[in-house]
Design an enzyme around this catalytic site. Sequence first.
Site, mmCIF file in Angstrom:
data_model
loop_
_atom_site.group_PDB
_atom_site.id
_atom_site.type_symbol
_atom_site.label_atom_id
_atom_site.label_comp_id
_atom_site.label_asym_id
_atom_site.label_seq_id
_atom_site.Cartn_x
_atom_site.Cartn_y
_atom_site.Cartn_z
ATOM 1 N N TYR A 89 -2.082 -0.449 11.064
ATOM 2 C CA TYR A 89 -2.191 -1.146 9.772
ATOM 3 C C TYR A 89 -0.974 -0.851 8.897
ATOM 4 O O TYR A 89 -0.300 -1.770 8.410
ATOM 5 C CB TYR A 89 -3.479 -0.723 9.040
ATOM 6 N N LYS A 111 2.047 -3.300 7.466
ATOM 7 C CA LYS A 111 2.344 -3.494 6.039
ATOM 8 C C LYS A 111 3.795 -3.102 5.745
ATOM 9 O O LYS A 111 4.482 -3.761 4.959
ATOM 10 C CB LYS A 111 1.388 -2.664 5.167
ATOM 11 N N THR A 140 0.811 -1.213 0.000
ATOM 12 C CA THR A 140 0.000 0.000 0.000
ATOM 13 C C THR A 140 0.846 1.264 0.000
ATOM 14 O O THR A 140 1.994 1.241 0.467
ATOM 15 C CB THR A 140 -0.907 -0.015 1.257
ATOM 16 N N ASP A 141 0.256 2.371 -0.452
ATOM 17 C CA ASP A 141 0.951 3.662 -0.381
ATOM 18 C C ASP A 141 1.034 4.183 1.054
ATOM 19 O O ASP A 141 1.811 5.099 1.346
ATOM 20 C CB ASP A 141 0.259 4.704 -1.283
ATOM 21 N N GLU A 142 0.226 3.604 1.961
ATOM 22 C CA GLU A 142 0.186 4.132 3.336
ATOM 23 C C GLU A 142 1.510 3.951 4.072
ATOM 24 O O GLU A 142 1.745 4.594 5.091
ATOM 25 C CB GLU A 142 -0.939 3.461 4.136
ATOM 26 N N LYS A 158 -15.377 0.175 4.164
ATOM 27 C CA LYS A 158 -14.517 1.193 3.563
ATOM 28 C C LYS A 158 -15.382 2.320 2.990
ATOM 29 O O LYS A 158 -16.545 2.116 2.657
ATOM 30 C CB LYS A 158 -13.645 0.568 2.462
HETATM 31 P P1 NAD Z 1 -9.620 -7.388 2.188
HETATM 32 O O1 NAD Z 1 -9.622 -7.089 3.641
HETATM 33 O O2 NAD Z 1 -10.841 -7.095 1.379
HETATM 34 O O3 NAD Z 1 -9.274 -8.935 1.943
HETATM 35 C C1 NAD Z 1 -8.279 -9.596 2.634
HETATM 36 C C2 NAD Z 1 -8.430 -11.090 2.366
HETATM 37 O O4 NAD Z 1 -7.351 -11.767 3.062
HETATM 38 C C3 NAD Z 1 -9.734 -11.680 2.916
HETATM 39 O O5 NAD Z 1 -10.288 -12.561 1.968
HETATM 40 C C4 NAD Z 1 -9.302 -12.438 4.165
HETATM 41 O O6 NAD Z 1 -10.133 -13.543 4.460
HETATM 42 C C5 NAD Z 1 -7.894 -12.866 3.767
HETATM 43 N N1 NAD Z 1 -7.022 -13.119 4.934
HETATM 44 C C6 NAD Z 1 -6.871 -12.339 6.034
HETATM 45 N N2 NAD Z 1 -5.989 -12.902 6.886
HETATM 46 C C7 NAD Z 1 -5.560 -14.037 6.289
HETATM 47 C C8 NAD Z 1 -4.630 -15.053 6.665
HETATM 48 N N3 NAD Z 1 -3.975 -14.992 7.833
HETATM 49 N N4 NAD Z 1 -4.412 -16.075 5.806
HETATM 50 C C9 NAD Z 1 -5.091 -16.153 4.625
HETATM 51 N N5 NAD Z 1 -5.994 -15.242 4.241
HETATM 52 C C10 NAD Z 1 -6.219 -14.182 5.047
HETATM 53 O O7 NAD Z 1 -8.355 -6.617 1.606
HETATM 54 P P2 NAD Z 1 -8.155 -5.937 0.179
HETATM 55 O O8 NAD Z 1 -8.696 -4.571 0.228
HETATM 56 O O9 NAD Z 1 -8.610 -6.882 -0.863
HETATM 57 O O10 NAD Z 1 -6.563 -5.822 0.159
HETATM 58 C C11 NAD Z 1 -5.759 -6.880 -0.377
HETATM 59 C C12 NAD Z 1 -4.303 -6.487 -0.238
HETATM 60 O O11 NAD Z 1 -4.049 -5.272 -0.931
HETATM 61 C C13 NAD Z 1 -3.883 -6.229 1.216
HETATM 62 O O12 NAD Z 1 -2.574 -6.735 1.380
HETATM 63 C C14 NAD Z 1 -3.890 -4.711 1.337
HETATM 64 O O13 NAD Z 1 -2.954 -4.281 2.294
HETATM 65 C C15 NAD Z 1 -3.475 -4.306 -0.061
HETATM 66 N N6 NAD Z 1 -3.961 -2.990 -0.526
HETATM 67 C C16 NAD Z 1 -5.278 -2.671 -0.418
HETATM 68 C C17 NAD Z 1 -5.710 -1.440 -0.942
HETATM 69 C C18 NAD Z 1 -7.176 -1.032 -0.866
HETATM 70 O O14 NAD Z 1 -7.487 0.109 -1.199
HETATM 71 N N7 NAD Z 1 -8.085 -1.926 -0.495
HETATM 72 C C19 NAD Z 1 -4.804 -0.565 -1.529
HETATM 73 C C20 NAD Z 1 -3.458 -0.939 -1.601
HETATM 74 C C21 NAD Z 1 -3.052 -2.167 -1.114
HETATM 75 O O1 DAU Z 2 -4.173 3.938 0.509
HETATM 76 C C1 DAU Z 2 -4.391 2.558 0.401
HETATM 77 C C2 DAU Z 2 -5.244 2.085 1.550
HETATM 78 O O2 DAU Z 2 -6.568 2.541 1.293
HETATM 79 C C3 DAU Z 2 -5.228 0.570 1.736
HETATM 80 O O3 DAU Z 2 -3.927 0.154 2.067
HETATM 81 C C4 DAU Z 2 -6.206 0.147 2.829
HETATM 82 O O4 DAU Z 2 -6.253 -1.261 2.916
HETATM 83 C C5 DAU Z 2 -7.582 0.679 2.463
HETATM 84 O O5 DAU Z 2 -8.499 0.363 3.490
HETATM 85 C C6 DAU Z 2 -7.533 2.192 2.254
HETATM 86 O O6 DAU Z 2 -7.261 2.884 3.492
HETATM 87 P P1 DAU Z 2 -8.038 4.225 3.895
HETATM 88 O O7 DAU Z 2 -7.982 4.400 5.354
HETATM 89 O O8 DAU Z 2 -7.600 5.381 3.042
HETATM 90 O O9 DAU Z 2 -9.525 3.823 3.382
HETATM 91 P P2 DAU Z 2 -10.982 4.021 4.043
HETATM 92 O O10 DAU Z 2 -11.966 3.621 2.995
HETATM 93 O O11 DAU Z 2 -11.074 3.399 5.386
HETATM 94 O O12 DAU Z 2 -11.044 5.600 4.211
HETATM 95 C C7 DAU Z 2 -10.862 6.469 3.110
HETATM 96 C C8 DAU Z 2 -10.900 7.888 3.652
HETATM 97 O O13 DAU Z 2 -12.233 8.185 4.089
HETATM 98 C C9 DAU Z 2 -10.013 8.098 4.876
HETATM 99 O O14 DAU Z 2 -9.466 9.415 4.828
HETATM 100 C C10 DAU Z 2 -10.972 7.982 6.055
HETATM 101 C C11 DAU Z 2 -12.273 8.502 5.495
HETATM 102 N N1 DAU Z 2 -13.516 7.911 6.039
HETATM 103 C C12 DAU Z 2 -13.604 6.543 6.062
HETATM 104 C C13 DAU Z 2 -14.740 5.923 6.568
HETATM 105 C C14 DAU Z 2 -14.844 4.424 6.613
HETATM 106 C C15 DAU Z 2 -14.563 8.704 6.466
HETATM 107 O O15 DAU Z 2 -14.479 9.969 6.395
HETATM 108 N N2 DAU Z 2 -15.690 8.101 6.959
HETATM 109 C C16 DAU Z 2 -15.815 6.749 7.025
HETATM 110 O O16 DAU Z 2 -16.866 6.252 7.531
#
Ligand code: NAD
Ligand code: DAU
Length: 353
Positions: free
Chosen positions: A159, A163, A133-135, A198
């Site tokens: 988190y 990562k 992730t970019d975080e 999210k």
């Molecule tokens: P998600 O939470 O939707 O899915 C995670 C999946 O991993 C689930 O299916 C869960 O059951 C599985 N899991 C959790 N713990 C596990 C374990 N110990 N063993 C096997 N499986 C396990 O997450 P996502 O949003 O699909 O993110 C996927 C990956 O991409 C993560 O590594 C996250 O850090 C990264 N990422 C997410 C975003 C985003 O915006 N969602 C952005 C950048 C990177």
């Molecule tokens: O940047 C990549 C990351 O993006 C991933 O690594 C994470 O897995 C993914 O969850 C996401 O993280 P964020 O914290 O940015 O996403 P989230 O959807 O939780 O929140 C997006 C923005 O919106 C953040 O600034 C918090 C805000 N927010 C979120 C929720 C859930 C609100 O204002 N209200 C809300 O109820």
Amino acid sequence: MTVLVTGGAGFIGGNFVLDWLSQLDEPIVNLDKLTYAGNLQTLAEVEGDDRYRFVHGDIGDRELLNKILNEYQPRAILNFAAESHVDRSIHGPGEFIQTNVVGTFTLLEAVRAYWLGQDDQAKSAFRFLHVSTDEVYGTLSADDAPFTETNRYEPNSPYSASKAASDHLVRAWHHTYGLPVLTTNCSNNYGPYHFPEKLIPLVILHALAGKALPIYGDGQQVRDWLYVKDHCSAIRRVLEAGTVGETYNVGGWNEKTNLDVVTRICSLLDELSPRQDGISYAQQITYVQDRPGHDRRYAIDARKIERTLGWKPAETFETGLRKTVVWYLENQSWVEGVTSGQYRQWLETHYRG
Ligand code: NAD
Ligand code: DAU
């Protein structure tokens, strides 16, 4: 040839498996623990496909990993499995350390042993692609340049710290043991099958249910948004042509404030599924307490992946967001499947007061 994905029942992993099978003949094995975020309904359409296998299990289970690696002999591993929600990491960081750090370590060790047992040709062709992730780069102010691959790691939440730790392990397993790794650091994804804890899916579903649309703090935090299918195509491209040991930033060139994102969702819903009273969904916007340690701005400089691998996103934020809203309107049964008692309990705990 076979690839193994971990976390393929989650949001991005699930989209990745579906896209892979719709475009390629190569078999894909999915190892997923099925936490609250994992959902096999996402994969219903490929359940009977001969090219697809699901294994229920944990990336922290070394014995199971050995068994799967020996049985399927994958040529690549794509590690999506993680605890992924920042707010949950604030309420309870333990699982994040367990899966994201210890789990990644266990996976790397199992994969290293498997990789060492391959012949020279298979060894050099093998890839371990870690999805990050970019975080990990921390936060930017309004006039800072977007994150490049050489930015310092400055994670601010449990988190992102977990990562960052996993990224460091992956890097070290390459430098020390020669494991052929690739790492991608992507911005915020959105699209189909996104778990409604999210921002984007939460706001769509709360709007339709007539509930408050919670904006943390002043809503001026900025995120870069990428349509999930574009993230999947970037990962396939890095797997295919990325240079071993390198990291690639992936982003959509779509910096938006949270308030802007929520307002756009409201406008799309006003057009596609208007409220019966004719009032805009924007009336439901409510400012709530800010997230502790809330990162102000993320922005990705995605020029390296474009220059070296020729990857660019296909969707704009406008096209991607419209597709997403339409998908949620048309897939209420998926939504009902994931909004279980456990999900309702999370909303109750997190948004109380
Ligand atoms: P998600 O939470 O939707 O899915 C995670 C999946 O991993 C689930 O299916 C869960 O059951 C599985 N899991 C959790 N713990 C596990 C374990 N110990 N063993 C096997 N499986 C396990 O997450 P996502 O949003 O699909 O993110 C996927 C990956 O991409 C993560 O590594 C996250 O850090 C990264 N990422 C997410 C975003 C985003 O915006 N969602 C952005 C950048 C990177
Ligand atoms: O940047 C990549 C990351 O993006 C991933 O690594 C994470 O897995 C993914 O969850 C996401 O993280 P964020 O914290 O940015 O996403 P989230 O959807 O939780 O929140 C997006 C923005 O919106 C953040 O600034 C918090 C805000 N927010 C979120 C929720 C859930 C609100 O204002 N209200 C809300 O109820």
